[in-house]
Design a protein around this motif. Sequence first.
Motif, short mmCIF file in Angstrom:
data_model
loop_
_atom_site.label_atom_id
_atom_site.label_comp_id
_atom_site.label_asym_id
_atom_site.label_seq_id
_atom_site.Cartn_x
_atom_site.Cartn_y
_atom_site.Cartn_z
N LYS A 38 96.92 75.68 3.07
CA LYS A 38 95.73 75.13 3.36
C LYS A 38 95.22 74.08 4.46
N SER A 39 96.31 73.24 3.79
CA SER A 39 95.92 72.07 4.97
C SER A 39 96.17 72.08 6.12
N SER A 40 96.78 72.81 6.45
CA SER A 40 97.62 72.72 7.86
C SER A 40 96.06 74.09 8.57
N GLN A 41 95.43 74.71 8.23
CA GLN A 41 93.79 75.70 8.20
C GLN A 41 92.81 74.62 8.25
N SER A 42 92.77 73.62 7.83
CA SER A 42 91.63 72.83 7.50
C SER A 42 91.99 71.56 8.83
N ASN A 43 90.61 70.75 8.98
CA ASN A 43 90.54 70.42 10.64
C ASN A 43 92.05 68.57 10.05
N GLU A 45 92.00 65.84 11.04
CA GLU A 45 91.21 64.34 11.00
C GLU A 45 91.68 64.62 9.71
N VAL A 46 91.61 65.28 8.45
CA VAL A 46 92.08 65.39 7.04
C VAL A 46 92.96 64.56 7.20
N LEU A 47 93.96 64.75 8.41
CA LEU A 47 95.47 63.08 8.45
C LEU A 47 95.08 62.24 8.69
N ASP A 48 95.25 61.79 8.15
CA ASP A 48 95.30 60.00 8.56
C ASP A 48 96.40 58.50 7.77
N GLN A 49 95.69 57.20 8.18
CA GLN A 49 96.26 56.67 7.56
C GLN A 49 96.16 56.29 6.16
N VAL A 96 104.03 68.09 6.09
CA VAL A 96 102.17 68.16 7.14
C VAL A 96 102.59 66.92 8.44
N LEU A 97 103.43 65.75 8.80
CA LEU A 97 103.19 64.55 9.45
C LEU A 97 103.51 64.99 10.39
N ALA A 98 104.11 65.85 10.60
CA ALA A 98 104.29 66.87 12.17
C ALA A 98 103.51 67.02 12.91
N GLY A 99 102.65 67.19 12.18
CA GLY A 99 100.99 67.69 12.85
C GLY A 99 99.50 66.23 13.05
N GLY A 100 100.74 65.45 13.06
CA GLY A 100 99.96 63.73 13.46
C GLY A 100 101.13 63.14 14.59
N PRO A 101 101.46 63.61 15.31
CA PRO A 101 102.86 62.86 15.25
C PRO A 101 101.86 61.22 15.73
#
Length: 527
Positions: A38-43, A45-49, A96-101
């Motif tokens: 679900k988290s990978s399918q979501s935008n 932008e959810v992965l921020d500081q 999930v951090l691999a989605g936001g290097p």
Amino acid sequence: MDGDGGGGKRRRTGSVSSNGNDDNNYNIDASLLEALEKSSQSNIEVLDQRTLKKLVLSFERRLKENIEARLKYPDHPEKFAETEVDLHEELEKLKVLAGGPDLYPDLVNLNTIPSILGLLSHDNSDIANDVVQLLQDLTDEDVLEDSDEPARVLVDSLIENNVLELLVQNLQRLSDSDPDDMTAVYNTLATIENLIEVKPSVAELVCEKTKLLRWLLGKIKIREFDSNKQYASEILAILLQNSTANQKRLGQMNGVDVLLQAVATYKSKDPKSSDEEEMLENLFDSLCCLLMPLENKERFVKAEGVELMIIIMKQKKSAYGSAIRALDFAMTKYPPACERFVDVLGLKTAFAAFMGKIPMSKKNKKERYQEDLEERVISLIASLFGGILRGTRRERLLSKFVENECEKIDRLMELYMRYSDRVTTEAERMNNLELDDLEMDEEEKYNRKLESGLYTLQLIAVILGHLWCSEHSQMKARIELLLKQQKLTKKDVKDILQEYHDNIGDLDGPDEKERAQGRIQKFISAF
């Protein structure tokens, strides 16, 4: 690299939790996977500081709980098992951090790296294996493709916190028979490869600081083939390809002997699959890299490597071309290998290849394979002439070009014409490019010509020089006749030799450069 050993990790949930409630653990894993999906399918932008800090705090809390529970109940696994399941979940979430290097520098600043790496020594091997999987995900080349600076920050922090030592220590405790451990081996090697990709100096650092080379040699010694043996061979080739220090280090560890034993398995049989075939190529790549330093050439000759390569050629299996390549590396600038080659009757085998009598299979029917082989054999014969300057061995070498009415000189001139035409075509192509305002400097032009076949053409001219200087009237007459038939003159050969002479580098020192230029000048004068 085809990672069939590292795909689809199958968790042994029973060993994470000893309360026997496997169904419950399965549900945890299933719901976790669902949440991650679900988290990978979501935008993104959810992965921020803010998300990063939440993940890190949650992980640190679960880690603390696990440490405390283990200290409090060291002899009662059932009392800390639940904290281990929680810790496993947190490590899964961190993937999930691999989605936001781009957040990697923040991850480093939060001082989380020491905590993550500390778990590589965890008593529960599943937790350690989770960390290896996490590290592989975070450093994956697809993830880091456009994130050079964040990738370097992460890799620098990992190295400062002893990731190399911890990964290799972890490798040493893993079993070859356990499926989860085999997956962890694959993931560990993948992580080391990723680290080298980001920071090439890691290739020497990991061999300096750890026992990785010894572990890889141990893996290659195992006779049975598996995907991790294949990957070990690939990592070994990567570690050796640009590092003289690693080549020398492995030579001192009996590496030449181990690699010869590994390739000897295929002297009279072919690999059974494309993966096994790739492993064999990796082993030969490693052997050729290993044969760069002089002391390893000596070890190769002492270990009867020359004899083994000739046997492999005679058996005409798929390692045929690789054996010629290894001989070429061993004999380049090393007369003892050239002398041994003549003494053990290698000339007949080499000249069969030179005349185009090579074994045919689906693999080597490919044109590029044939050309590679051709170029290697030409290089090998040039090395023989350079390494055997006098005596009966020299006579035996020269006599090969007289037998059967000088058929080998005919073949040499046939190759000369083919490579000459190719170089001329490339020169014309470059001139046309220049008309389109794509100017190249002289060095770039020369390198392009080398790639199109000039280097092989130069070696053919050098062999012609050796034949001409032998003062053998039959050979000289044949060369002159063939040049005339092709509407060429001795000046054409001289021009190629002159260009070769002028571009000899000083990689082996100014004295060696002067000697090499002197030898070529002798041919130029003779023509």
